[in-house]
Design an enzyme around this catalytic site. Structure first.
Site, PDB file in Angstrom:
ATOM      1  CB  ALA A 115      86.363  89.742 -14.000  1.00  0.00           C
ATOM      2  CB  ALA A 116      87.235  85.321 -17.331  1.00  0.00           C
ATOM      3  N   GLY A 118      83.030  84.864 -14.677  1.00  0.00           N
ATOM      4  CA  GLY A 118      81.997  85.943 -14.455  1.00  0.00           C
ATOM      5  C   GLY A 118      81.112  85.438 -13.016  1.00  0.00           C
ATOM      6  CB  SER A 119      81.508  82.610 -10.682  1.00  0.00           C
ATOM      7  OG  SER A 119      81.351  81.821 -11.768  1.00  0.00           O
ATOM      8  CE  LYS A 120      85.353  83.939  -6.605  1.00  0.00           C
ATOM      9  NZ  LYS A 120      85.308  82.834  -7.693  1.00  0.00           N
ATOM     10  CB  CYS A 236      89.857  78.183  -5.729  1.00  0.00           C
ATOM     11  SG  CYS A 236      90.743  78.218  -7.202  1.00  0.00           S
TER      12      CYS A 236
END
Length: 476
Positions: A115-116, A118-120, A236
């Site tokens: 998760a870090a 935190g964008s998503k 990405c």
């Protein structure tokens, strides 16, 4: 700018051809576009007017309602009051796609496995209307701090945060989640435009190691997914080893099927034949986002549906007790504190009924009332900070709670008068003017809820969090 390494150029030429490499180099040397994701709780017209005072202009992105390209004032977009208060999040366009493809609702138990920063996670929370159960995990404790900072800044109140190895998490959550995002760590070729340092370490041996981690994370995600549940795998990067080959290996061994993915940006079908080697034909349903075609970063996005049960993996749960109690607003352990807050600020008690509360020593947290999980003792944090109990056994409201509940407050509100007071507040200083009543106040400026402060004989002492003060804030 760091020159693109030979290992990278040789890989791209060998697998995608000279024209692809040429376009990649051209893209790498171009100026990256900046995009923001506006929070659904923001009034867009007010935000546009506020940003215009900074010289910031936006252009909407077709197909993504809250996504905007910053066409002017890029240097200011991370320094505005609106940004520090979570009115929007700076995020690349491609990075917004995995959460959109997963598209969870409040009824779905949702996991963000990696998760870090935190964008998503913050985007998933918005898609869930900040309700229901969202679990956000990351292996790095340092990155976890950044994750929680962004969760707080974006006023997320439906997330529980874990700090565990994603590969082992399935031992605790066997076939538990309805929706899972595996945005896996990768070799970052798709974002090399802003992370040129990738060129310094990139080589094929390291790619093989990363691909093995991605595979293990994806296997863990599949085991945690309910039958019929949906999982999005994304990276990405542009390599075959981290994208198509990982999926092909998964499809050979696990009961999942790829489903069609529709994206609001230009994309290509994933490869199903590489160097004469044929892969599972279903992989064509995954999508490659090529940077110069999408006008954003390079990404890979695939959506899988689980069709049958998987073997169960048990973890040692003896060290983790379910000792975190989620209390409703009428619980005897919390209701007196809430009554005090209700009376002091003139907030109707019923407002708190939509939330559950957690007390850890002197700290109180709050989370959406529908949040629910097994193994609560695993979590580093559930929900967001509500307040802290002081020496007089009274709750001092935290900035985050003030931003959620401040709109309901009828008493003990303070409006800052000018830019000078605003600057002092953001610095954590004392605003020197008299106040009719002492004690904690909810602070506003131009109808924006900033946080809290304490009025005394000295003036108004800011309680703007120290973590937020480290960022430059420009007042227009």
């Amino acid at each position: 700018m760091i020159e693109i390494g030979k290992n990278i150029t040789e890989y791209l030429r060998e697998n995608f051809g000279d024209e692809y490499l040429s376009r990649f180099v051209e893209f790498y040397n171009s100026e990256p576009k900046t995009h923001i994701r506006i929070s659904p709780r923001s009034d867009k017209q007010e935000l546009f007017e506020s940003l215009a005072r900074y010289g910031i202009e936006l252009k909407g992105v077709q197909g993504i309602p809250n996504a905007y390209e910053v066409t002017r004032g890029v240097d200011m977009v991370g320094k505005t009051i609106d940004y520090i208060l979570g009115a929007y999040y700076i995020q690349s366009l491609s990075s917004m796609l995995p959460a959109l493809v997963l598209n969870p609702s409040p009824k779905h138990k949702t996991l963000d496995l990696c998760a870090a920063p935190g964008s998503k996670t913050t985007q998933l929370s918005e898609l869930m209307s900040n309700r229901g159960t969202l679990v956000s995990n990351d292996i790095s404790i340092d990155r976890l701090r950044v994750l929680m900072y962004n969760i707080d800044k974006m006023n997320v109140v439906n997330a529980g945060v874990l700090n565990k190895k994603g590969e082992l998490l399935s031992g605790f959550f066997d076939e538990y989640f309805d929706r899972i995002l595996v945005d896996a760590p990768c070799s970052a070729l798709g974002i090399i435009q802003k992370k040129g340092e990738v060129s310094n370490w990139w080589n094929r041996n390291k790619i093989s190691g990363i691909a093995e981690i991605q595979y293990k994370l994806l296997v863990s995600g599949i085991r945690m997914l309910k039958v019929g549940g949906e999982l999005v795998y994304s990276t990405c990067t542009l390599t075959l080893e981290e994208n198509e080959f990982v999926l092909n290996k998964i499809l050979e061994k696990y009961p999942v099927e790829l489903v069609d993915v529709e994206l609001p940006v230009e994309s290509r079908e994933a490869f199903t034949e590489i160097g004469g080697v044929k892969l599972n034909h279903g992989i064509s349903k995954a999508k490659r986002i090529v940077p110069w075609e999408a006008g954003s970063e390079g990404f890979f996005v695939a959506k899988l549906v689980k069709s049958d049960k998987t073997d169960k993996r048990n973890a040692d749960k003896s060290r983790f007790k379910n000792d975190i109690k989620l209390l409703n607003a009428n619980s005897r352990d919390i209701k007196n504190y809430l009554s005090e807050i209700s009376d002091y600020y003139g907030i109707e008690k019923s407002v708190f009924d939509d939330y559950r509360f957690i007390q850890r020593s002197k700290d109180i947290y709050f989370v959406d009332g529908r949040w629910d999980s097994i193994h609560t003792g695993l979590f580093n944090r559930i929900g967001s900070k509500f307040g802290a109990v002081d020496k007089k056994n009274r709750v001092q409201l935290h900035m985050l709670a003030a931003q959620i509940f401040g709109k309901y407050a009828a008493k003990n509100r303070v409006e800052l008068k000018n830019k000078s007071e605003l600057e002092i507040y953001f610095r954590g200083g004392v605003i020197k003017r008299p106040f009719d009543s002492k004690g904690q106040k909810i602070v506003f400026f131009d109808d924006k809820i900033l946080g809290t402060a304490v009025a005394s004989d000295e003036g108004l002492k800011s309680q703007f969090p120290r973590a937020f003060r480290t960022q430059e804030i420009v007042i227009p």
